[in-house]
Every structure is written in C-alpha cells, then in structure tokens.
Design a protein around this motif. Sequence first.
Motif, PDB file in Angstrom:
ATOM      1  N   TRP A 141      62.508  11.810  11.899  1.00 56.29           N
ATOM      2  CA  TRP A 141      62.352  12.850  12.919  1.00 56.29           C
ATOM      3  C   TRP A 141      61.557  12.293  14.110  1.00 56.29           C
ATOM      4  CZ3 TRP A 141      63.793  17.708  14.211  1.00 56.29           C
ATOM      5  CH2 TRP A 141      63.009  18.388  15.144  1.00 56.29           C
ATOM      6  N   THR A 193      62.919  11.670  17.917  1.00 60.20           N
ATOM      7  CA  THR A 193      62.275  12.304  19.068  1.00 60.20           C
ATOM      8  C   THR A 193      61.866  11.269  20.107  1.00 60.20           C
ATOM      9  OG1 THR A 193      61.441  14.068  17.622  1.00 60.20           O
ATOM     10  CG2 THR A 193      60.399  13.829  19.779  1.00 60.20           C
ATOM     11  N   THR A 216      65.498  18.721  21.108  1.00 55.65           N
ATOM     12  CA  THR A 216      64.528  18.664  20.011  1.00 55.65           C
ATOM     13  C   THR A 216      64.738  19.839  19.066  1.00 55.65           C
ATOM     14  OG1 THR A 216      62.915  17.592  21.473  1.00 55.65           O
ATOM     15  CG2 THR A 216      62.080  18.566  19.448  1.00 55.65           C
ATOM     16  N   SER A 217      64.998  21.007  19.639  1.00 57.53           N
ATOM     17  CA  SER A 217      65.283  22.185  18.807  1.00 57.53           C
ATOM     18  C   SER A 217      66.588  22.003  18.038  1.00 57.53           C
ATOM     19  CB  SER A 217      65.372  23.435  19.692  1.00 57.53           C
ATOM     20  OG  SER A 217      64.148  23.690  20.341  1.00 57.53           O
ATOM     21  N   SER A 251      66.251  19.747  15.096  1.00 62.14           N
ATOM     22  CA  SER A 251      65.653  20.456  13.961  1.00 62.14           C
ATOM     23  C   SER A 251      66.706  21.306  13.258  1.00 62.14           C
ATOM     24  CB  SER A 251      64.507  21.331  14.455  1.00 62.14           C
ATOM     25  OG  SER A 251      63.982  22.098  13.398  1.00 62.14           O
TER      26      SER A 251
END
Length: 591
Positions: free
Chosen positions: A268, A272, A299-300, A303
């Motif tokens: 992750w 990023t 980024t959202s 996720s």
Amino acid sequence: MAQKNTYFQNEIIYTKIDIHQFKRIIRYILPFKKVFMLVFVLMLFAAIVSMVPPVLLRRIINETVYSKDTKELLVIIIGMVILSGIEIAITYVQQIMMGKLGHGIIADIRKDVFYRLQELSFDYFDSKPNGKIVVRVTEYVNNLANFFTNTVVQLLIYVVKIVTVIFFMLAISPRLTLIVICTVVPMMAIILFLRSIVKKMFSRLRAYNSNRTAFAVESIMGEKIIKNSNRGDVNRRILMHVHKICADQWRHIYEINQLNTPITEIFWNLGTLAMFAVALVAVLKGDMSMNAGTVVAFTSYMSIFSGPITQIAQIIQQLAQITSDLEHVFDTIDSPVEIKDKPGAETLEGVKGTVDLNDITFAYDKGVNILEHVNLHVKPGETIALVGPTGAGKTTIINMLTRFYDVQEGSVCIDGKDVRDVTLESLRNQVGVLMQDPFIFKGNVLENIRYGKLDATDEECIEAAKKIHADLCIDKLPGGYMHELDERGAGLSAGEKQMISFARIVLKNPAVIILDEATSSIDTATEMLIKDALDIITKDRTTFIVAHRLSTIRNADRILYIADKGIAEEGSHEELMAKKGLYYKLSTASS
C-alpha cells in the motif's frame, strides 16, 4: 502397556476447490433466482454509488477550494452524505435479502440430508462412527449456513466493486490505474501463496477437529462404561493430547495469517509513493491532469480496489473448506439407498404369519458369509427361538425379515410374498421388532408408546401398557403417562425403558413379532410381569425370539441353534435336550 491413541490414524486429505460442488448448489439457488437477481442489481447500484465520493472529493480539491464557492462545497458535502446513506441502506437491505436467501438454501440442504438419513439402510450407519455422522450433519452444515448467509454476500460485493472501480479508474487516469494494478497484483500473489500454505494446514486442522469431536461424542455416549472402567484419567489425557495437536495447528495457521497485514501495508505504501512520484513528474513536465485531486481520488480507489481483493484471497481459502464440507454433505445425500421399494411394490396386508427363508446366503462384508444356504419354514402362529454363540447370525436372520438388510442369495417370504416385492412401510407395519437396547425418545410416556402408531388414542396407549403390566412402572413416575422423559430415557431403569418400548409393540399390533434379546436387560421380577403378557401377545402370532436366557424359550414350538453359518440343530426343548448336542451343552452350562 499404554493404550494407543487411534484418533489421528485417519488419512489427511488436502482438498482443492471443486467447482462441480458449487455447480450443484445452483439447484438450490434456482427457487430463489428472482431474489438473487434483485440482490445483484442492488449490489451493482451500491457499488456505483460508492465510486462517486472520490470523484466529488477530486472536484473539491481541484476546483471548489480554489474558487472558494462555499455553496457548491456545501452541496457536494450534502451529496456525499446522502450517497453514503444510500449505500448503507442498500447494503443493509441486500444483506437482509441475501441472509434470507442463504437460510432458504441451507434449509433445503438440511432437509435433503435429514431425509436421506431417514432412508439409508443400516449398512450406512454400521460403516461410520456416530460422531462422524453427527459432525457431517451439524458442524459441516452450520459452516455452509454461515458461508451462504454471510460470505457469499461479501464475495459478490467485492467482485462487483472490483469491476466497477476499474472502470472508474480507467476513466480518470489509465497511468495511475496501471500503478494500482502493478501494486496490487504482486501483493495478491504473495498473499495467495500464503493462503495455499494455510489451506493445507487448515485441511489437517479440520481432520483433527473432526476426530476430536468424534472422540467427545463417543465419550459422552459411553459415559457409564468409562466411569465403570475407571477410564476418566486416560480419556482426559487422550483429549488433552487431541486438543494440543488441534491448538498447535491453529496457532501455526494464525501466525501465518498475521503476515497479511504487514504485506498489505508495505505494498500500500509503495503504491501510494509511486502515485505521488508519477504525479510529481507529470506536474514538473507541465501535465496538469495529474493534479492533487486526482491523486487523492486514486488513493481512495486503491483502497477500494485492494481491500476487496485481500478479502477475496481469504474467501478463496474458505472455498476449499466449503468445497470439502459440500463434498461430505453431498456424499451423504448421494449415498445410495440400498433398501427401498422396488417399482410396483405391493402392499402387504392381511398377513397370516407364514415365514419362509429359502436358501438364503448373507454377508455384511463381501466374501465373508455369515449365513449360507439357510432354509427355514415357519407356520402361522408358530414361536421360533434362536440361540447360539455371539456373531453366529441370530440377529442377522431377523434383519432379513424386516429388510434392515437384504439377502445376497435366496429369498425371504411372508405369506408367500418376497419381502423385496412389498412396500417397506407395509412390511414394517406387519413385523414388529423389540430390540435388545430399547430407545426412548424425548417426550412424554404416551408419545413414546404412540411412536409407531400416531393415530392411536390415549386410551389405546394406556390399554397397551396395561396388557404387559407396564402401568405398574408408569404409575410410579411423577407425571404418570404424561411424565416427560429425557433423551434416551435418562433416569429410567433398563427394565422401565424396556417395558415402555414393549408397550409400543403391543400398540402397533403386528402380525409377526420379533423379540431380539428383549428380556436381557430386565430383572427377574419384571420378566415375570411380562411372561403372561408374552403368552397373550404371541398367541396366534408368528414369533421369533432371540435370547440368552433359555428360561424364556423353553415353551417355544421350535428352537434353532445357529452356528457354522446355518441351523446346526432344530427341535423343541425336550427334543434338543434328548440329543445332548450343542443346545444341551448350552442349556446345562447356563443352568
């Protein structure tokens, strides 16, 4: 010598995901297809709704903040709140609907398993430990219930979200989409590798847990023998050994599973950083499409993308377990019903009681005959006693009459009709069996007496009990005939249980009566109580008596000494005593 622990002798089978097992579930889903389609539509709508907030966030960062348009900002925030509420509401509704659907599927599976167990012959139950059958129809089905009411919902949501988020990411930035995919794919490869290790370990754990349950069930069922044999300490040591192996295996699985979190966090963070780096390079080159809002939105989306994939990896591990559960459950459902009505089977009615065993041969295990070419012809109303050493085939003969088992060769006939040519229901209505180990069901005394004749009145049940003097025992119970009995008749003496089960046969009023060691658990005083009743019950009825107590069979019309795979001696008590053969030795040895 210490007793060997045999509870881990079973072969460990490493299961793979068997798509065929899931294909069979479609038959159970079809009745709920409309609900399923509606749930899927709701999932798709909820997934689309969940993709909108990152787009709105992107607009806030890129445009609204710079324009300082508070009105637009307020509208967007209210819109995000509304979308969040819609997603929550839709998710709640779809989970409720899917829960009902899952319970409907499991209810049908439970029904099919239970119905098949009611149909399966004695051979199925004789070939499997009770504990294993209990695990199969309780623990395995419960696992399936949890899967179809919870996990399936999550799996469908995750798949829909993954597909939806990919479309949204590609629409915004193919380059950043590639970064997300390049980050998530290797992460998933590592996680799946760990899952493959865990899957094998879990297969072993399930076998251990199954054996532990089987041992616990056996210990509960054999509690009296365990206490009488002073086996408590030994069994405790066995259980602790069994439990330690289960616990150690679970600990190893837990330790490997804990690697998922650090691996996910590492990838992750790398993803990023990669997005920030690409965005920074693009901005430096004058490409303003890689703005702050786009990076935040991605980024959202990363996720949203990685979360479901991580969960799907966990579900994939469960799929192997569920496949195994389905295989075991379907194995029970698919077990062939060996003893069943043949097409066009006729109803056995008006039975007079002629019984013929015509050249029968039988083996429980192929090639190991218990009986060979046995012939026996019984007239209506005749009483036949069966004696002989344990395992000689006495109970086997009566098993043929009731079709608990079928002969391999020859035939068994009642009133000239092969028992395989008549319906099982009518056959067992005409042939009543009182087993050596009486089984008392949970319920009151009347319900237990009425068990084989549901349309009998209370008065008929009471009359049946009085015929064999069972009322002398029943009247002493706190509630009399309405006294609630616990499972297996806990709290009753062996004689009391036998008397209630005997009243059950009297009420059933069959044409042929089988007493399989029926008085072996009854004390002498109780036996005397039913002696007169036996004379009345067996009068003008064909009766087979299997007994070790020779006092109960002296007045039989014929006594058969079963040995060497057949009838070794035959005659009345006086005739056999005069021969001074096998029966004579048995009689004199027991006197």
